[in-house]
Structure formats: C-alpha cells, structure tokens
Design an enzyme around this catalytic site. Structure first.
Site, PDB file in Angstrom:
ATOM      1  N   GLY A 103     -39.368 -27.711  -9.960  1.00  0.00           N
ATOM      2  CA  GLY A 103     -40.836 -27.746  -9.845  1.00  0.00           C
ATOM      3  C   GLY A 103     -41.555 -26.445 -10.104  1.00  0.00           C
ATOM      4  O   GLY A 103     -42.712 -26.444 -10.533  1.00  0.00           O
TER       5      GLY A 103
ATOM      6  N   ASP B   6     -43.091 -24.616  -6.031  1.00  0.00           N
ATOM      7  CA  ASP B   6     -44.316 -25.287  -6.479  1.00  0.00           C
ATOM      8  C   ASP B   6     -45.220 -25.657  -5.318  1.00  0.00           C
ATOM      9  O   ASP B   6     -46.428 -25.442  -5.365  1.00  0.00           O
ATOM     10  CB  ASP B   6     -43.961 -26.543  -7.322  1.00  0.00           C
TER      11      ASP B   6
ATOM     12  N   ASP C 252     -44.629 -28.396   1.661  1.00  0.00           N
ATOM     13  CA  ASP C 252     -44.966 -29.701   2.241  1.00  0.00           C
ATOM     14  C   ASP C 252     -44.362 -29.774   3.647  1.00  0.00           C
ATOM     15  O   ASP C 252     -44.976 -29.319   4.608  1.00  0.00           O
ATOM     16  CB  ASP C 252     -44.447 -30.798   1.301  1.00  0.00           C
TER      17      ASP C 252
ATOM     18  N   LYS D 214     -49.841 -28.004   1.349  1.00  0.00           N
ATOM     19  CA  LYS D 214     -50.575 -29.122   1.945  1.00  0.00           C
ATOM     20  C   LYS D 214     -51.095 -28.711   3.318  1.00  0.00           C
ATOM     21  O   LYS D 214     -50.368 -28.068   4.085  1.00  0.00           O
ATOM     22  CB  LYS D 214     -49.665 -30.352   2.069  1.00  0.00           C
TER      23      LYS D 214
ATOM     24  N   PHE E 236     -49.779 -37.017  -2.299  1.00  0.00           N
ATOM     25  CA  PHE E 236     -48.650 -36.767  -3.183  1.00  0.00           C
ATOM     26  C   PHE E 236     -49.214 -36.399  -4.545  1.00  0.00           C
ATOM     27  O   PHE E 236     -50.020 -37.140  -5.120  1.00  0.00           O
ATOM     28  CB  PHE E 236     -47.725 -37.984  -3.286  1.00  0.00           C
ATOM     29  N   VAL E 237     -48.827 -35.247  -5.054  1.00  0.00           N
ATOM     30  CA  VAL E 237     -49.423 -34.747  -6.293  1.00  0.00           C
ATOM     31  C   VAL E 237     -48.373 -34.522  -7.369  1.00  0.00           C
ATOM     32  O   VAL E 237     -47.188 -34.314  -7.077  1.00  0.00           O
ATOM     33  CB  VAL E 237     -50.205 -33.430  -6.052  1.00  0.00           C
TER      34      VAL E 237
ATOM     35  N   ASP F  43     -43.267 -33.305  -9.977  1.00  0.00           N
ATOM     36  CA  ASP F  43     -42.892 -34.581 -10.586  1.00  0.00           C
ATOM     37  C   ASP F  43     -42.962 -35.744  -9.612  1.00  0.00           C
ATOM     38  O   ASP F  43     -42.994 -35.573  -8.391  1.00  0.00           O
ATOM     39  CB  ASP F  43     -41.456 -34.507 -11.105  1.00  0.00           C
TER      40      ASP F  43
ATOM     41  N   ARG G 196     -44.358 -33.633 -14.931  1.00  0.00           N
ATOM     42  CA  ARG G 196     -44.348 -32.181 -14.708  1.00  0.00           C
ATOM     43  C   ARG G 196     -45.210 -31.454 -15.731  1.00  0.00           C
ATOM     44  O   ARG G 196     -45.709 -30.362 -15.479  1.00  0.00           O
ATOM     45  CB  ARG G 196     -42.923 -31.632 -14.818  1.00  0.00           C
TER      46      ARG G 196
END
Ligand code: IMP
Ligand code: MG
Length: 188
Positions: free
Chosen positions: A52, A108, A111, A139, A160-161, A167, A173
């Site tokens: 990521g 990336d 979370d 987040k 969720f991004v 991805d 991506r």
C-alpha cells in the site's frame, strides 16, 4: 479484472482526499520528517510497507533531499476481499541490521494500528538510534488515534478507502485520489 470478482462488483464512492491535496501536502510533510531526523552520517533507512505505501513513499522521498537507503517490508493484514484487519503477518524477511540507524517506517493508512504497533516492536528491538512512523492517512477512530505515529498526512473519517496505493481485493491502488469504496451489498 475478472468481472465476477469482489473488486469488480464494488462501488466507488466520494473522493475524500484528492490527488491535488496529496501533492500539496508532500513538501511540508517531508520537511517535518527531515527536521526530525536531524543530522547523521550514512545511517538513514526508510522502510515503506508494501504494497500500500508504494505511491506515498515515492511521492514523499522525492521531497527529501537527503542521503537515505530504502528497504521494503511486506506485511499482509487485509487478505483478499476483506475490509477488516485479519492480524499482521510478515511476508518474507523484515529489514535487519537497524541497530544505531535512524529508521522511518512508511505506511499508507493507520486503521486498527496493528501493523504499526507490530513493526515498531520488531524494529525497536533492534535498537535503532531513532525510530518513527509516517502514514498518508489516519482514520479518526480511537484505535488509530491511540497508536503512536509521528507523521500523518491526513486524518479521514472511518470509511474503507481505496486509491493512492490502497486496495480492495488487490485493485484500485492506481486511482490518483483517495475514495470511499462500498463493497457490494453495503449501503452507499
Ligand atoms: P491496521 O493494521 O489496521 O492499522 O491497518 C493497516 C493496513 O491495513 C494498511 O497498511 C492497509 O494496507 C490496510 N487498510 C486499513 N484500512 C484500509 C482501508 O480503508 N482501505 C484499504 N486498506 C486498508
Ligand atoms: Mg498495507
């Protein structure tokens, strides 16, 4: 893309962070990181977390005009089409020989915090001279906000991004913006 795959059936939602916002944030974030590193001789190691972080790391390092080495670490936490962390698993060997070095882990998104806590523990046990982590996105949930992370590009809501390296089921991506993704069947 297989038209029957979860990624193909997923729906892209709104843009949370645009490519322009990301580009505009990089110089200041890179400057903060370079200031934190201080002076050192030949000992700076950046560890982008694959897969990521590959776009964020590429954007960031081009604004860091200092001598560095870049060593990838690969971990898996969201296998396949899941959107909840399944636990952290290194794939292959993690970087070694970090004793006395200045180390920056680049990921990336922050979370649940499992990935960064796992890597911090593994790398700090090698006794680096300095250790910090940087993420493009965090987040705004308690687990993430309570996880130590020295450098954050953007705080985002709990969605969720995908895009800019992130991805879903291995896809999206390459999207330049960070966008919300709605897996099939979820409310949009
Ligand atoms: P954590 O260990 O739960 O903090 O999550 C970190 C890793 O999970 C990140 O490196 C991402 O690869 C993945 N991840 C977490 N949230 C998302 C998301 O919203 N979209 C895509 N990947 C995510
Ligand atoms: Mg990841």
């Amino acid at each position: 893309m297989n038209s029957d795959s979860p990624a193909a059936r997923a729906k892209l939602g709104k843009v949370l962070v645009s490519a322009e916002q990301i580009a505009a944030r990089m110089p200041a974030l890179a400057r903060e990181i370079v200031d934190w590193m201080g002076d050192g001789d030949d000992d700076l190691v950046l560890v982008p977390v694959m897969t990521g972080a590959f776009i964020f790391a590429a954007d960031l390092v081009r604004h860091m005009p200092v001598r560095m080495r870049i060593t990838l670490a690969t971990v898996s936490s969201y296998p396949g089409a899941s959107t909840a962390s399944q636990g952290v698993r290194p794939l292959g060997d993690l970087p070694a020989n970090l004793e006395g070095r200045r180390v920056l882990v680049i990921d990336d998104i922050l979370d649940s915090g499992r990935t960064l806590r796992f890597l911090r523990e593994r790398f700090e046990s090698q006794k680096p001279a300095r250790f910090a982590t940087a993420v493009l996105l965090r987040k705004t949930i308690p687990e993430a906000m309570n996880t130590t992370c020295e450098f954050v590009g953007f705080d985002i809501p709990d969605e969720f991004v995908v895009g800019c390296g992130l991805d879903y089921d291995g896809c999206f991506r390459n999207l330049p913006d960070v966008r919300v993704l709605h897996p099939e069947g979820s409310a949009s």
